[in-house]
Design a protein around this motif. Sequence first.
Motif, PDB file in Angstrom:
ATOM      1  N   ARG A 144      43.226  35.509  39.702  1.00 48.13           N
ATOM      2  CA  ARG A 144      42.852  35.493  38.289  1.00 48.13           C
ATOM      3  C   ARG A 144      41.364  35.759  38.098  1.00 48.13           C
ATOM      4  O   ARG A 144      40.954  36.240  37.034  1.00 48.13           O
ATOM      5  CB  ARG A 144      43.229  34.152  37.656  1.00 48.13           C
ATOM      6  CG  ARG A 144      44.731  33.857  37.623  1.00 48.13           C
ATOM      7  CD  ARG A 144      44.960  32.449  37.077  1.00 48.13           C
ATOM      8  NE  ARG A 144      44.305  31.455  37.908  1.00 48.13           N
ATOM      9  CZ  ARG A 144      43.941  30.237  37.482  1.00 48.13           C
ATOM     10  NH1 ARG A 144      44.184  29.882  36.229  1.00 48.13           N
ATOM     11  NH2 ARG A 144      43.357  29.380  38.314  1.00 48.13           N
ATOM     12  N   LEU A 145      40.564  35.468  39.112  1.00 51.89           N
ATOM     13  CA  LEU A 145      39.133  35.752  39.015  1.00 51.89           C
ATOM     14  C   LEU A 145      38.896  37.247  38.856  1.00 51.89           C
ATOM     15  O   LEU A 145      38.055  37.682  38.059  1.00 51.89           O
ATOM     16  CB  LEU A 145      38.401  35.226  40.245  1.00 51.89           C
ATOM     17  CG  LEU A 145      36.879  35.395  40.186  1.00 51.89           C
ATOM     18  CD1 LEU A 145      36.278  34.366  39.242  1.00 51.89           C
ATOM     19  CD2 LEU A 145      36.264  35.252  41.571  1.00 51.89           C
ATOM     20  N   ALA A 146      39.641  38.041  39.609  1.00 49.77           N
ATOM     21  CA  ALA A 146      39.522  39.494  39.485  1.00 49.77           C
ATOM     22  C   ALA A 146      39.903  39.949  38.083  1.00 49.77           C
ATOM     23  O   ALA A 146      39.282  40.862  37.521  1.00 49.77           O
ATOM     24  CB  ALA A 146      40.393  40.186  40.527  1.00 49.77           C
ATOM     25  N   ASP A 147      40.910  39.319  37.500  1.00 53.07           N
ATOM     26  CA  ASP A 147      41.335  39.690  36.150  1.00 53.07           C
ATOM     27  C   ASP A 147      40.244  39.383  35.122  1.00 53.07           C
ATOM     28  O   ASP A 147      40.018  40.155  34.197  1.00 53.07           O
ATOM     29  CB  ASP A 147      42.623  38.954  35.784  1.00 53.07           C
ATOM     30  CG  ASP A 147      43.781  39.293  36.709  1.00 53.07           C
ATOM     31  OD1 ASP A 147      43.762  40.395  37.302  1.00 53.07           O
ATOM     32  OD2 ASP A 147      44.698  38.457  36.848  1.00 53.07           O
ATOM     33  N   VAL A 148      39.571  38.250  35.286  1.00 50.59           N
ATOM     34  CA  VAL A 148      38.482  37.898  34.370  1.00 50.59           C
ATOM     35  C   VAL A 148      37.367  38.930  34.462  1.00 50.59           C
ATOM     36  O   VAL A 148      36.840  39.399  33.442  1.00 50.59           O
ATOM     37  CB  VAL A 148      37.948  36.484  34.690  1.00 50.59           C
ATOM     38  CG1 VAL A 148      36.625  36.220  33.975  1.00 50.59           C
ATOM     39  CG2 VAL A 148      38.973  35.432  34.310  1.00 50.59           C
ATOM     40  N   VAL A 149      36.995  39.292  35.678  1.00 52.11           N
ATOM     41  CA  VAL A 149      35.928  40.277  35.847  1.00 52.11           C
ATOM     42  C   VAL A 149      36.362  41.637  35.310  1.00 52.11           C
ATOM     43  O   VAL A 149      35.599  42.334  34.640  1.00 52.11           O
ATOM     44  CB  VAL A 149      35.502  40.373  37.322  1.00 52.11           C
ATOM     45  CG1 VAL A 149      34.493  41.497  37.528  1.00 52.11           C
ATOM     46  CG2 VAL A 149      34.915  39.039  37.790  1.00 52.11           C
ATOM     47  N   ALA A 150      37.600  42.016  35.579  1.00 46.81           N
ATOM     48  CA  ALA A 150      38.099  43.315  35.118  1.00 46.81           C
ATOM     49  C   ALA A 150      38.050  43.423  33.596  1.00 46.81           C
ATOM     50  O   ALA A 150      37.813  44.511  33.052  1.00 46.81           O
ATOM     51  CB  ALA A 150      39.519  43.544  35.620  1.00 46.81           C
ATOM     52  N   ALA A 151      38.263  42.316  32.909  1.00 42.32           N
ATOM     53  CA  ALA A 151      38.282  42.318  31.447  1.00 42.32           C
ATOM     54  C   ALA A 151      36.888  42.305  30.836  1.00 42.32           C
ATOM     55  O   ALA A 151      36.751  42.339  29.607  1.00 42.32           O
ATOM     56  CB  ALA A 151      39.072  41.116  30.945  1.00 42.32           C
ATOM     57  N   SER A 152      35.860  42.279  31.676  1.00 42.76           N
ATOM     58  CA  SER A 152      34.475  42.225  31.211  1.00 42.76           C
ATOM     59  C   SER A 152      33.719  43.450  31.714  1.00 42.76           C
ATOM     60  O   SER A 152      34.317  44.382  32.266  1.00 42.76           O
ATOM     61  CB  SER A 152      33.802  40.953  31.731  1.00 42.76           C
ATOM     62  OG  SER A 152      33.543  41.068  33.131  1.00 42.76           O
ATOM     63  N   ASP A 153      32.397  43.428  31.554  1.00 36.73           N
ATOM     64  CA  ASP A 153      31.541  44.458  32.137  1.00 36.73           C
ATOM     65  C   ASP A 153      30.844  43.948  33.395  1.00 36.73           C
ATOM     66  O   ASP A 153      29.932  44.605  33.906  1.00 36.73           O
ATOM     67  CB  ASP A 153      30.483  44.900  31.124  1.00 36.73           C
ATOM     68  CG  ASP A 153      31.085  45.632  29.937  1.00 36.73           C
ATOM     69  OD1 ASP A 153      32.092  46.345  30.128  1.00 36.73           O
ATOM     70  OD2 ASP A 153      30.557  45.476  28.810  1.00 36.73           O
ATOM     71  N   ALA A 192      40.741  44.313  44.550  1.00 35.65           N
ATOM     72  CA  ALA A 192      39.972  44.288  43.303  1.00 35.65           C
ATOM     73  C   ALA A 192      40.202  45.557  42.496  1.00 35.65           C
ATOM     74  O   ALA A 192      40.359  45.505  41.264  1.00 35.65           O
ATOM     75  CB  ALA A 192      38.488  44.114  43.617  1.00 35.65           C
ATOM     76  N   LEU A 193      40.253  46.693  43.160  1.00 31.70           N
ATOM     77  CA  LEU A 193      40.522  47.961  42.467  1.00 31.70           C
ATOM     78  C   LEU A 193      41.901  47.921  41.818  1.00 31.70           C
ATOM     79  O   LEU A 193      42.081  48.390  40.683  1.00 31.70           O
ATOM     80  CB  LEU A 193      40.420  49.125  43.452  1.00 31.70           C
ATOM     81  CG  LEU A 193      39.033  49.414  44.033  1.00 31.70           C
ATOM     82  CD1 LEU A 193      39.133  50.465  45.145  1.00 31.70           C
ATOM     83  CD2 LEU A 193      38.069  49.885  42.962  1.00 31.70           C
ATOM     84  N   SER A 194      42.874  47.335  42.528  1.00 28.60           N
ATOM     85  CA  SER A 194      44.230  47.290  41.992  1.00 28.60           C
ATOM     86  C   SER A 194      44.326  46.393  40.764  1.00 28.60           C
ATOM     87  O   SER A 194      45.246  46.546  39.945  1.00 28.60           O
ATOM     88  CB  SER A 194      45.210  46.784  43.068  1.00 28.60           C
ATOM     89  OG  SER A 194      45.096  45.381  43.254  1.00 28.60           O
ATOM     90  N   ARG A 195      43.384  45.464  40.605  1.00 29.32           N
ATOM     91  CA  ARG A 195      43.368  44.571  39.441  1.00 29.32           C
ATOM     92  C   ARG A 195      42.519  45.135  38.307  1.00 29.32           C
ATOM     93  O   ARG A 195      42.345  44.480  37.286  1.00 29.32           O
ATOM     94  CB  ARG A 195      42.846  43.197  39.819  1.00 29.32           C
ATOM     95  CG  ARG A 195      43.594  42.521  40.947  1.00 29.32           C
ATOM     96  CD  ARG A 195      45.042  42.183  40.624  1.00 29.32           C
ATOM     97  NE  ARG A 195      45.202  40.987  39.836  1.00 29.32           N
ATOM     98  CZ  ARG A 195      46.218  40.129  39.978  1.00 29.32           C
ATOM     99  NH1 ARG A 195      47.144  40.341  40.913  1.00 29.32           N
ATOM    100  NH2 ARG A 195      46.332  39.085  39.197  1.00 29.32           N
ATOM    101  N   GLY A 196      41.979  46.345  38.501  1.00 23.52           N
ATOM    102  CA  GLY A 196      41.301  47.009  37.399  1.00 23.52           C
ATOM    103  C   GLY A 196      39.795  46.951  37.409  1.00 23.52           C
ATOM    104  O   GLY A 196      39.153  47.397  36.439  1.00 23.52           O
TER     105      GLY A 196
END
Length: 305
Positions: A144-153, A192-196
């Motif tokens: 979920r940490l990767a998802d949080v970062v992916a949703a930000s800059d 990380a790439l796969s999570r966006g």
Amino acid sequence: MADGAVGSRPSGFLLPELRSPVRTIGRRTFDFDRRIAVMAIINRTPDSFFDQGATFALDRAVEAAVRAAAEGADWVDIGGVKFAPGPEVPAAEEADRVVPVVAALAAESDVVISVDTFRPEVAEAAIEAGASVINDTTGIHDPRLADVVAASDATLVITHSLAAPRQVAPRPHYDDVAGEIAAFLRERVDFALSRGIPEERLVIDPGHDLNKNTVQTLELTRRLDEITSIGLPTLAAVSNKDFIGESLQRDKPERLAGSLAAATVSAMLGARIVRMHQVREAVDAMRMVEAILGWREPVDPVHNL
């Protein structure tokens, strides 16, 4: 180009080819083909490894963070829970420790602000407060940490470690320490790439001393080019660590010289960010490395002229 001109190819140094060396992180832009960033360390913990709670109080943490920026730090890394095992710190308490420091520093400086956390809820709160880097020392243990970062800059630092967060890896074993760490980091980058998260927002860290003994960390440092050749900016977190103390038989307050040597070797092997406690000395060391490499002009070149 004239001998010694800035921009000439440094002779004898094998530096990594970065796929995306120019990075805008927060309010600053770095060309990691010509820059070695210094990341300062602010621990808002009562039991931190090096400073033993010296910046646990909010006013002291903010003062230290602002001072680090004034001393030339490119980044300031703020942590609310130490890496090693210790008393449980709930996520809400961790956020209460780091978010006010992030907000206060963001109001005072354009320095890059990172938060050392493995918890997605803390990362989200820190980004909202002004952090532009999440420094995860657990290699994205929680997806979920990767998802949080992916949703930000924000940028994500992916670090090698073996154990679950805040757990011990007793007598860590590696058949090929640098090779295994490089493989781990490549796999975590792919995740990380796969999570966006785009590649230009990823940094890697081989995790000096994290679930590694001194002999293993020394070998990792000698072979750091195997990590930096992955092609992403590499962070070397070497400051005052036990591999330095055990190599030199020096207590924590006496490890500055060893830390600067380790940071310089890491930079010469391709690290582009060094995480350091003593900011002024580290900034001087890295600016000197840049001058030797021909990446920056001397400030006052009057000798023998």
